[in-house]
Motif scaffolding. Structure first.
Motif, PDB file in Angstrom:
ATOM      1  N   GLY A 157      46.108  32.137  43.073  1.00  0.00           N
ATOM      2  CA  GLY A 157      46.936  33.248  42.640  1.00  0.00           C
ATOM      3  C   GLY A 157      46.166  34.555  42.607  1.00  0.00           C
ATOM      4  O   GLY A 157      46.673  35.602  43.020  1.00  0.00           O
ATOM      5  N   LEU A 158      44.922  34.495  42.145  1.00  0.00           N
ATOM      6  CA  LEU A 158      44.093  35.697  42.106  1.00  0.00           C
ATOM      7  C   LEU A 158      43.728  36.164  43.514  1.00  0.00           C
ATOM      8  O   LEU A 158      43.700  37.366  43.788  1.00  0.00           O
ATOM      9  CB  LEU A 158      42.824  35.425  41.294  1.00  0.00           C
ATOM     10  N   VAL A 159      43.445  35.208  44.420  1.00  0.00           N
ATOM     11  CA  VAL A 159      43.192  35.577  45.813  1.00  0.00           C
ATOM     12  C   VAL A 159      44.416  36.296  46.387  1.00  0.00           C
ATOM     13  O   VAL A 159      44.301  37.355  47.008  1.00  0.00           O
ATOM     14  CB  VAL A 159      42.858  34.331  46.663  1.00  0.00           C
ATOM     15  N   GLY A 160      45.595  35.704  46.188  1.00  0.00           N
ATOM     16  CA  GLY A 160      46.813  36.326  46.681  1.00  0.00           C
ATOM     17  C   GLY A 160      47.040  37.692  46.081  1.00  0.00           C
ATOM     18  O   GLY A 160      47.431  38.641  46.767  1.00  0.00           O
ATOM     19  N   SER A 295      54.033  32.094  40.777  1.00  0.00           N
ATOM     20  CA  SER A 295      54.235  31.166  41.889  1.00  0.00           C
ATOM     21  C   SER A 295      53.087  30.176  42.002  1.00  0.00           C
ATOM     22  O   SER A 295      53.290  28.983  42.271  1.00  0.00           O
ATOM     23  CB  SER A 295      54.373  31.941  43.201  1.00  0.00           C
ATOM     24  N   ALA A 296      51.863  30.663  41.814  1.00  0.00           N
ATOM     25  CA  ALA A 296      50.710  29.762  41.853  1.00  0.00           C
ATOM     26  C   ALA A 296      50.810  28.713  40.755  1.00  0.00           C
ATOM     27  O   ALA A 296      50.541  27.522  40.974  1.00  0.00           O
ATOM     28  CB  ALA A 296      49.422  30.574  41.722  1.00  0.00           C
ATOM     29  N   ARG A 297      51.189  29.130  39.558  1.00  0.00           N
ATOM     30  CA  ARG A 297      51.355  28.183  38.451  1.00  0.00           C
ATOM     31  C   ARG A 297      52.484  27.199  38.730  1.00  0.00           C
ATOM     32  O   ARG A 297      52.372  25.999  38.473  1.00  0.00           O
ATOM     33  CB  ARG A 297      51.646  28.959  37.158  1.00  0.00           C
ATOM     34  N   LEU A 298      53.604  27.718  39.239  1.00  0.00           N
ATOM     35  CA  LEU A 298      54.746  26.856  39.532  1.00  0.00           C
ATOM     36  C   LEU A 298      54.386  25.799  40.566  1.00  0.00           C
ATOM     37  O   LEU A 298      54.826  24.643  40.464  1.00  0.00           O
ATOM     38  CB  LEU A 298      55.914  27.712  40.039  1.00  0.00           C
ATOM     39  N   SER A 299      53.553  26.160  41.537  1.00  0.00           N
ATOM     40  CA  SER A 299      53.179  25.194  42.573  1.00  0.00           C
ATOM     41  C   SER A 299      52.366  24.036  42.009  1.00  0.00           C
ATOM     42  O   SER A 299      52.357  22.942  42.578  1.00  0.00           O
ATOM     43  CB  SER A 299      52.392  25.899  43.688  1.00  0.00           C
ATOM     44  N   LEU A 340      58.554  39.816  46.807  1.00  0.00           N
ATOM     45  CA  LEU A 340      58.531  38.556  46.063  1.00  0.00           C
ATOM     46  C   LEU A 340      58.092  37.403  46.967  1.00  0.00           C
ATOM     47  O   LEU A 340      57.282  36.554  46.569  1.00  0.00           O
ATOM     48  CB  LEU A 340      59.923  38.269  45.493  1.00  0.00           C
ATOM     49  N   ALA A 341      58.619  37.381  48.176  1.00  0.00           N
ATOM     50  CA  ALA A 341      58.276  36.313  49.118  1.00  0.00           C
ATOM     51  C   ALA A 341      56.807  36.382  49.518  1.00  0.00           C
ATOM     52  O   ALA A 341      56.111  35.361  49.570  1.00  0.00           O
ATOM     53  CB  ALA A 341      59.167  36.412  50.356  1.00  0.00           C
ATOM     54  N   LEU A 346      51.300  34.135  49.639  1.00  0.00           N
ATOM     55  CA  LEU A 346      49.860  34.353  49.674  1.00  0.00           C
ATOM     56  C   LEU A 346      49.133  33.561  48.600  1.00  0.00           C
ATOM     57  O   LEU A 346      48.029  33.055  48.822  1.00  0.00           O
ATOM     58  CB  LEU A 346      49.552  35.841  49.528  1.00  0.00           C
ATOM     59  N   ALA A 347      49.744  33.426  47.431  1.00  0.00           N
ATOM     60  CA  ALA A 347      49.112  32.657  46.358  1.00  0.00           C
ATOM     61  C   ALA A 347      49.110  31.173  46.664  1.00  0.00           C
ATOM     62  O   ALA A 347      48.081  30.492  46.560  1.00  0.00           O
ATOM     63  CB  ALA A 347      49.841  32.927  45.041  1.00  0.00           C
TER      64      ALA A 347
END
Length: 442
Positions: A157-160, A295-299, A340-341, A346-347
């Motif tokens: 997520g941070l990279v994204g 999104s990263a957390r949701l994944s 949003l997409a 990216l994350a």
């Protein structure tokens, strides 16, 4: 200081990293991501408003300026990433390449900024791609090197987030340069941004995994390993790279051709186009920043692929709205959805890539994965820019950029289809590590 790697068959680190270390580790993405979005936007502005080529040939000229650099990026990034897997130095195995590449970036950006012909600009873009990817190939091995499995979602997520913020910053710098006709200063500014973020990584990121043993092989043999045929056995990896390519091509349709869209499809003059581009980028940033970390957390909960599928659908909707928008306010609605997409993809895409690659060869595999990143922009220009020129013609009709954006919508669908064969299980869950050691040379 090294990060422990014992306890897992793939050597993944197990110690939890402080958030401050994760932020320092990913900050350089901010600088790297700002460069080429700014350069491409500024070159688009110079073509549109400085008459460097005959009317109606701007899209193809932009391809000519960037295609050679993209080919160099495809070759350099995986090769140097693979070499860094084996490098031993007082600074570690990644940092020498990051330092040298970043310093050369500033030199070659000056060359791009001071050149005034398609040929000379193209030559310096090739050199810039060489130096940038000389640094990026080794750098992107840090997340697989240092981040434990339970922090991959956060790190991704941070990279994204850093990539998106870098893209937005670079594009804002470029839009101001277009609006004020300060193309030289805008180009140099992104070099300074990259240099500052490199210093943070070079001084304060701790190297983790020790270098791989060359076992007496020459450096030429090590470089050739990047292109070993064993990588074809990594089916999930190959499918994910192709899916990434299609998705990033779709997103590049808007970013790379935004100046042409605003000028031709909405009839804005140079100052208005530059100012409106800043607004568009702000709305893109809003959507992206809102989406990237959740999104990263949701994944982590529902799986990486489900989130990427959703990103493809949302991206197609957003870009479709922009393509047909009769006015700028309507286009901005689509831009937020598009943002949003982009943030979600990216994350989560980065996390999925980190999950499935062989960790001992992270420089090699992450370098190969970014073949898609390096080539997406120029392929988007080659297809979308050419389509824009054909549809718009010498009259530079507004239907040209809209046709290119419609092609981007189709590419989101293609990205979702190409994702289907990817097995998203982590390597520590039992997948074979067939790519850890090269068995053949391409």
């Amino acid at each position: 200081m090294t990060t422990p790697t014992a306890g897992l068959s793939d050597g993944r680190p197990t110690d939890t990293l402080p958030v401050s270390q994760l932020l320092r580790m990913t900050l350089y993405w901010f600088g790297l991501s700002s460069i080429f979005i700014a350069v491409d936007t500024i070159l688009g502005g110079r073509l549109e408003y400085q008459a460097l080529v005959p009317a109606g040939e701007e899209g193809r000229a932009l391809v000519a300026m960037t295609v050679g650099g993209a080919l160099v990026a495809v070759l350099v990034q995986p090769t140097v990433g693979s070499i860094s897997d084996y490098t031993i130095s007082r600074w570690g195995r990644r940092k020498p390449y990051i330092l040298i590449g970043s310093l050369l970036d500033v030199v070659f950006l000056f060359g791009v900024a001071s050149s005034n012909t398609v040929v000379s600009i193209a030559a310096f873009v090739i050199l810039l791609q060489f130096s940038s990817n000389f640094a990026q190939g080794p750098f992107q091995g840090y997340v697989p090197d240092l981040v434990p499995a339970h922090q991959v979602g956060l790190a991704s997520g941070l990279v994204g987030l850093m990539q998106v913020l870098g893209n937005i910053t670079g594009a804002i710098v470029a839009s101001v340069a277009v609006a004020t006709n300060q193309f030289f200063l805008g180009t140099i500014a992104v070099g300074i941004i990259e240099l500052l973020t490199m210093i943070s990584v070079f001084l304060w990121v701790n190297e983790g995994r020790v270098a791989k043993d060359r076992a007496g092989r020459s450096w030429l043999s090590v470089a050739a390993e990047a292109w070993g045929l064993d990588i074809l056995k990594e089916r999930s990896f190959i499918w994910l790279v192709t899916s990434r390519l299609a998705f990033l091509m779709a997103t590049n349709m808007l970013i790379k051709l935004a100046i042409f869209y605003l000028s031709r499809s909405h009839g804005l003059d140079q100052e208005e186009a530059g100012g409106t581009l800043t607004i568009i980028l702000g709305f893109t940033a809003l959507g992206t920043i809102v989406a990237v970390l959740p999104s990263a957390r949701l994944s982590d909960r529902v799986g990486r692929k489900r989130v990427i599928y959703a990103s493809c659908a949302i991206g197609a909707l957003g870009l479709g709205i922009v393509a047909v928008a009769p006015s700028i306010p309507v286009a901005l609605v689509g831009v937020v959805i598009y943002g949003l997409a982009t943030g979600s993809f990216l994350a989560v895409d980065w996390a999925l890539m980190t999950d499935i690659i062989p960790k001992a060869s992270s420089g090699r595999f992450m370098g190969i994965s970014n073949v898609a990143t390096a080539s997406a922009g120029v392929i988007a220009l080659a297809t979308g820019g050419t389509l824009m020129d054909i549809i718009g013609g010498p009259e530079r009709l507004g239907s040209g950029p809209r046709a290119a954006l419609a092609l981007g919508v189709a590419l989101f669908v293609v990205a979702a289809i190409l994702l289907r064969p990817v097995d998203e299980r982590r390597r520590e869950e039992g997948l074979p590590d067939v790519g850890a050691v090269s068995s053949g040379v391409a």
